[in-house]
Motif scaffolding. Structure first.
Motif, PDB file in Angstrom:
ATOM      1  N   TYR B 248      32.261  46.517  31.692  1.00  0.00           N
ATOM      2  CA  TYR B 248      33.294  47.208  30.977  1.00  0.00           C
ATOM      3  C   TYR B 248      33.884  48.403  31.938  1.00  0.00           C
ATOM      4  CZ  TYR B 248      31.806  44.976  26.658  1.00  0.00           C
ATOM      5  OH  TYR B 248      31.516  44.041  25.619  1.00  0.00           O
ATOM      6  N   MET B 251      36.216  47.080  34.521  1.00  0.00           N
ATOM      7  CA  MET B 251      37.341  46.640  34.056  1.00  0.00           C
ATOM      8  C   MET B 251      38.145  47.936  33.989  1.00  0.00           C
ATOM      9  SD  MET B 251      38.274  44.629  30.615  1.00  0.00           S
ATOM     10  CE  MET B 251      39.571  45.285  29.980  1.00  0.00           C
ATOM     11  N   GLY B 303      36.573  39.077  29.216  1.00  0.00           N
ATOM     12  CA  GLY B 303      36.376  38.256  30.490  1.00  0.00           C
ATOM     13  C   GLY B 303      37.944  37.778  30.930  1.00  0.00           C
ATOM     14  N   ILE B 304      38.651  37.282  30.095  1.00  0.00           N
ATOM     15  CA  ILE B 304      39.854  36.647  30.456  1.00  0.00           C
ATOM     16  C   ILE B 304      40.855  38.038  31.037  1.00  0.00           C
ATOM     17  CG2 ILE B 304      42.062  35.853  29.445  1.00  0.00           C
ATOM     18  CD1 ILE B 304      40.274  34.426  27.425  1.00  0.00           C
ATOM     19  N   LEU B 306      39.613  40.709  32.490  1.00  0.00           N
ATOM     20  CA  LEU B 306      39.235  40.951  33.813  1.00  0.00           C
ATOM     21  C   LEU B 306      39.850  39.695  34.648  1.00  0.00           C
ATOM     22  CD1 LEU B 306      37.258  42.863  34.674  1.00  0.00           C
ATOM     23  CD2 LEU B 306      35.613  41.529  34.239  1.00  0.00           C
ATOM     24  N   ILE B 307      39.515  38.589  34.341  1.00  0.00           N
ATOM     25  CA  ILE B 307      40.159  37.291  35.353  1.00  0.00           C
ATOM     26  C   ILE B 307      41.586  37.716  35.704  1.00  0.00           C
ATOM     27  CG2 ILE B 307      40.551  34.889  35.653  1.00  0.00           C
ATOM     28  CD1 ILE B 307      38.041  34.552  33.947  1.00  0.00           C
TER      29      ILE B 307
ATOM     30  N   LEU C  99      34.107  40.135  40.336  1.00  0.00           N
ATOM     31  CA  LEU C  99      34.585  40.352  39.111  1.00  0.00           C
ATOM     32  C   LEU C  99      35.523  39.115  38.363  1.00  0.00           C
ATOM     33  CD1 LEU C  99      36.122  43.977  39.233  1.00  0.00           C
ATOM     34  CD2 LEU C  99      34.048  43.359  38.539  1.00  0.00           C
ATOM     35  N   VAL C 100      35.825  38.275  38.938  1.00  0.00           N
ATOM     36  CA  VAL C 100      36.480  37.017  38.409  1.00  0.00           C
ATOM     37  C   VAL C 100      35.315  36.189  38.006  1.00  0.00           C
ATOM     38  CG1 VAL C 100      37.451  34.721  38.842  1.00  0.00           C
ATOM     39  CG2 VAL C 100      38.593  37.095  39.741  1.00  0.00           C
ATOM     40  N   THR C 102      32.346  36.955  37.261  1.00  0.00           N
ATOM     41  CA  THR C 102      31.825  37.824  35.820  1.00  0.00           C
ATOM     42  C   THR C 102      32.611  37.487  34.622  1.00  0.00           C
ATOM     43  OG1 THR C 102      31.066  39.725  37.206  1.00  0.00           O
ATOM     44  CG2 THR C 102      31.080  39.921  34.892  1.00  0.00           C
ATOM     45  N   GLY C 103      34.144  37.409  34.744  1.00  0.00           N
ATOM     46  CA  GLY C 103      34.816  37.051  33.734  1.00  0.00           C
ATOM     47  C   GLY C 103      34.577  35.840  33.382  1.00  0.00           C
ATOM     48  N   PHE C 106      31.552  35.826  31.425  1.00  0.00           N
ATOM     49  CA  PHE C 106      31.636  36.055  29.753  1.00  0.00           C
ATOM     50  C   PHE C 106      32.401  35.099  29.085  1.00  0.00           C
ATOM     51  CE2 PHE C 106      32.321  40.935  30.714  1.00  0.00           C
ATOM     52  CZ  PHE C 106      31.073  40.982  31.194  1.00  0.00           C
TER      53      PHE C 106
END
Lengths: 258, 327, 297
Positions: B248, B251, B303-304, B306-307, C99-100, C102-103, C106
């Motif tokens: 978090y 992010m 998560g989305i 973040l991607i 980070l991707v 990790t995403g 998730f």
């Protein structure tokens, strides 16, 4: 006792079984310009890494001003006054050109966190360091880039910056790794000019790496030739021409003398 | 949707954001300046909040001293992490740091006598069914502040409101200090180490020292966030300190643009809204889900985000594109 | 003695699972320079889809396992085309990749949780059946896992060593630019890498689910850090190293609970042991057990 500033005694190091430097012995006189030449893979840059402490030798000793330095950390060696530049010139791309230079400032009180609470001392030094850096930038003709990211500089400009940054650190012995490679001739002139001025003004000692003998002929007091991790010849630039071992090392191509 | 109209909801979001903002500031100085990939930051928060709670409940130590020791233990945790693993390659350090926070969590989880273990905060039954509280001193401080603030702001002032003000004041002060620190030559060296070890070392800078100090400062800030976390939730559980929480923080940091502190508060609020607000996603299609399922969706959304963020705008909302391009 | 045999056996079983999972992560790292943080959740995915196909749809167990492996591959490839390819082209840094990944972890984990809920599940396998061996109680299910895992490991090891695509994978991992100009089909190498990682990640998940008996949506995540420790222990990017690292860790983690060893540590601390071992190894050999001292030029 003697006027040797740097003594490298029988130094060897290997990586994964390959002996990169294999019993190299050489020395450098105070105030001289000494050039190390040799073909690719001769161990020149490894030698620099050894002297500057980036790697530690498996055996042998390195003395600077009579004291052993081969087991010191790189920053400790830099503190003693040996400052190096990098092959292909390393700049911190995401710092401004000015910040790159100011990074070279020595004994900066602002580098210590405790002095966060002593802004006076920090600022006084910063002002002084800033002025010195701007002065150097003018000398190398990069002052208009002072506040740009160093990443936008061209290869030649990076070399100048790398050199100027080394000078910021008040070196006693300056190690220059292929300072002239890949630079256009006018810039080489400029570099030589800067180096010459330095030498007369500050009595600096220079140790250079070069691929070709030709480039360093006129400026070197002495030339050391390396091949396969060893020193194979050592003497005045002119005497190197006649050395059979040197000619053999260059595979008879006479590439070094073209 | 009515929940979104309640001022109390917004105050709650603001408090959460503020705590996460402080937490992320610790990451900012480590990564944004020093390029250190600390994925175990939540461990510092766990150390400080548990230390504080244990000292107050089991040893009857004064709140202020306990909080200070809590932050100190977080700093110590940072020192331990730094000394053992900071010399490793960047990706190894990232992994080792996750391991660090997970080990902290495992120890908390399994030390029932000390921490209350999985049951949650020091759930050592004292008398009756009351949980022993470590927030008594803090509550009285809050009440006093409430008496002062009510005449100014009116009825809106409740516990959360005062908490939000204290948290954001702390964040403001810390932001100010950190942005000052980031203008020193110390930060300049640290910034150089972000890109390269050899250059600063060749100029006489002890790279390890700068990185180590950055980790300690970050850990202290993370520790402060942990104190607020403990005070806000008033019941600690090892599950509050999953590695998820560190992400978090990451992010928020990426949203804000890692290299500058100024975007951090806004990014923190954005995250707070996404995090806290999503539990009020009671409209279609979320209305088909029950509460625990909505919790899954919430993390999925994060998560989305973040991607998408890393794919399309890795420099964040406020970051400079050029800094990323030159990497 | 009986306890030692028991723990050693458990360690070998755990190690074989670590080894397979670690191999996938190491392979992906060596070819793609990506630490796949979602790898743990591929284990969970494998266990849950197998559970669903075998228990709810009543497919034969082996068919269910194969279909789960296929799903692991399909999802890995979708992610490759959707995310990783683009990130590689834009030259994304370490953090972006972390980070991707990790995403992705998730999203994957929460999707599994949404579909299957938070309750623990179990395969329709008899966990009780055991036999005695040197005083130790050996569960048949565990023995079956150890045998199947050994077959799988041998298969992958031979594939990497002998097959053309396996050789290409190694060549590409050693020197991507050289491999590309010397005519190796890079896309095929990458697809093969994801195929192995996806399929055997799912398989490792089925193995772990079998050994554990009951498993939840957090199974892969709980295991992931220990697997990562095995990967680094064996030098990240070294496939055989990962296998050995997996076995070493599996055995060390189990033996650490042995009473005869200073009373042993509580078994709940096993993951801590994994990382203690890792940190100690890294302190003395930062490049991993099989790593070579990097040459500074």
């Amino acid at each position: 006792m003697n006027n040797l500033i740097l003594e490298v005694n029988d130094v060897a190091v290997s990586f994964g079984g390959v002996r990169a430097v294999n019993g190299a012995t050489l020395d450098v006189e105070v105030g001289s310009v000494t050039s190390v030449i040799g073909p690719n893979g001769a161990g020149k840059t490894t030698l620099f890494n050894l002297i500057s402490g980036a790697i530690r030798p498996d055996s042998g000793t390195i003395l600077f001003e009579g004291l052993e330095i081969q087991n010191l950390f790189p920053h400790k060696i830099a503190d003693r006054g040996i400052i190096r530049t990098f092959q292909g010139a390393k700049v911190i791309k995401r710092l401004s050109v000015l910040d790159n230079l100011m990074l070279g400032g020595q004994n900066n009180p602002g580098d210590s966190l405790v002095n966060f609470f002593n802004p006076k001392a920090r600022k006084a030094y910063e002002v002084q360091c800033h002025d010195r850096a701007m002065e150097l930038l003018q000398q190398i003709g990069l002052e208009r880039f002072a506040h740009e990211y160093a990443g936008i500089l061209s290869g030649g400009q990076r070399k100048l910056l790398d050199l100027a940054r080394a000078l910021m650190a008040n070196p006693i012995l300056l190690l220059l790794d292929e300072p002239f490679a890949g630079i256009n001739p006018t810039l080489v002139e400029k570099l030589l000019e800067v180096l010459h001025a330095l030498r007369t003004k500050h009595n600096l000692t220079f140790l250079l790496i070069e691929h070709n003998l030709e480039t360093v002929m006129n400026i070197s007091d002495r030339v050391i030739v390396m091949a396969e991790g060893r020193v194979i010849a050592d003497g005045k630039p002119n005497s190197i021409y006649e050395n059979q071992a040197v000619i053999d090392a260059y595979l008879g191509t006479r590439k070094a003398f073209k | 949707m009515t929940a979104l109209m309640q001022p109390g909801f917004w105050v709650f979001i603001l408090t959460m954001s503020g705590i996460y903002g402080i937490f992320t500031l610790g990451l900012q100085i480590q990564y944004g300046v020093g390029g250190i990939l600390n994925f175990g930051h939540v461990g510092m928060m766990a150390l400080s909040s548990y230390t504080m709670a244990i000292l107050i409940i089991s040893h009857g130590i004064n709140f202020w001293i306990a909080a200070a020791i809590g932050v100190a233990v977080a700093a110590l945790g940072g020192a331990l992490l730094g000394l053992t693993t900071l010399r490793l390659r960047r990706d190894y350090f990232a992994i080792a740091s996750i391991a660090f926070s997970e080990i902290v969590r495992y120890v908390i989880y399994n030390s029932d006598g000390l921490t209350g273990g999985v049951q949650g905060s020091l759930a050592i039954p004292v008398t009756g069914e009351n949980y022993p509280s470590y927030t008594d001193t803090w509550d009285s401080i809050i009440n006093r502040a409430r008496d002062i603030l009510t005449p100014i702001f009116g009825e809106i002032v409740d516990r959360d409101f005062v908490m939000a003000i204290i948290v954001w004041t702390t964040l403001g002060i810390l932001l100010l200090i950190v942005s000052r620190v980031e203008r020193t030559s110390w930060a300049r060296v640290l910034r150089a180490t972000r890109e390269d070890d050899e250059v600063p070392a060749a100029l006489g800078k002890n790279v390890f020292r700068f990185r180590f100090q950055a980790v300690i400062i970050g850990s202290v800030i993370g520790g402060i966030a942990g104190i607020f976390w403990g005070l806000q939730s008033s019941l600690l559980s090892p599950d509050d300190f999953l590695t998820l929480v560190t992400f978090y923080g990451w992010m928020i940091l990426i949203l804000a643009g890692a290299t500058k502190v100024k975007g951090l508060p806004i990014a923190a609020i954005f995250f707070g809204f996404l995090y806290g607000g999503s539990r009020f996603f009671t409209f279609w299609p979320f209305s088909m889900l029950d509460a625990s399922e909505r919790a899954y969706v919430r993390i999925m959304i994060i998560g989305i985000v973040l991607i998408i963020l890393m794919m399309s705008r890795p420099q964040g909302i406020f970051g400079k594109r050029q800094e990323m391009v030159l990497e | 003695m009986a306890e030692f045999v028991q723990l050693l056996f458990n360690g070998l079983v755990a190690g074989s699972i670590f080894g397979i999972a670690a191999l996938g992560i190491s392979l992906v790292y060596s070819v793609l320079r990506l630490v796949n943080f979602a790898a743990g959740d591929f284990l969970t995915l494998g266990a849950f889809t197998t559970f669903f196909l075998a228990t709810s749809i009543h497919l034969p167990f082996i068919v269910a396992v194969l279909l789960s492996m296929l799903l692991g591959v399909v999802i890995s490839l979708i992610l490759e085309f959707l995310l990783w390819r683009k990130l590689r082209r834009t030259g994304a840094g370490l953090l972006a990749l972390f980070l991707v990944a990790t995403g992705v972890a998730f999203v994957l984990r929460q999707t599994i949780s949404l579909i299957f809920g938070g309750n623990s599940q179990k395969f329709d396998i008899d966990q009780i059946k055991t036999f005695e061996f040197l005083g130790a109680q050996i569960a048949q299910a565990q023995l079956a896992v150890l045998c199947c895992a050994s077959v799988a490991i041998t298969f992958i090891a031979l594939f990497i060593k002998k097959s053309t695509i396996g050789k290409n994978m190694r060549a590409y991992a050693d020197n991507p630019s050289l491999a590309s100009v010397s005519g190796i089909n890079v896309d095929r190498v990458i697809i093969a890498t994801w195929t192995i990682s996806g399929a055997f990640g799912a398989l490792a998940g089925v193995f772990q689910g079998t050994v554990q008996g009951q498993f939840t949506n957090g199974m892969g995540l709980d295991l992931f850090l220990s697997i990562l420790a095995a990967v680094i222990l064996g030098t990240i990017g070294d496939a055989y190293g990962a296998l050995i690292g997996g076995f070493v860790l599996g055995v060390v983690m189990e033996l650490s609970t042995w009473d005869a060893l200073l009373g042993g540590i509580p078994s709940t601390y096993k993951p801590v042991v994994a990382f203690a071992v890792l940190v100690i190894v890294l302190l003395f050999k930062p490049e991993g057990i099989f790593g070579v001292k990097a040459r500074k030029v």
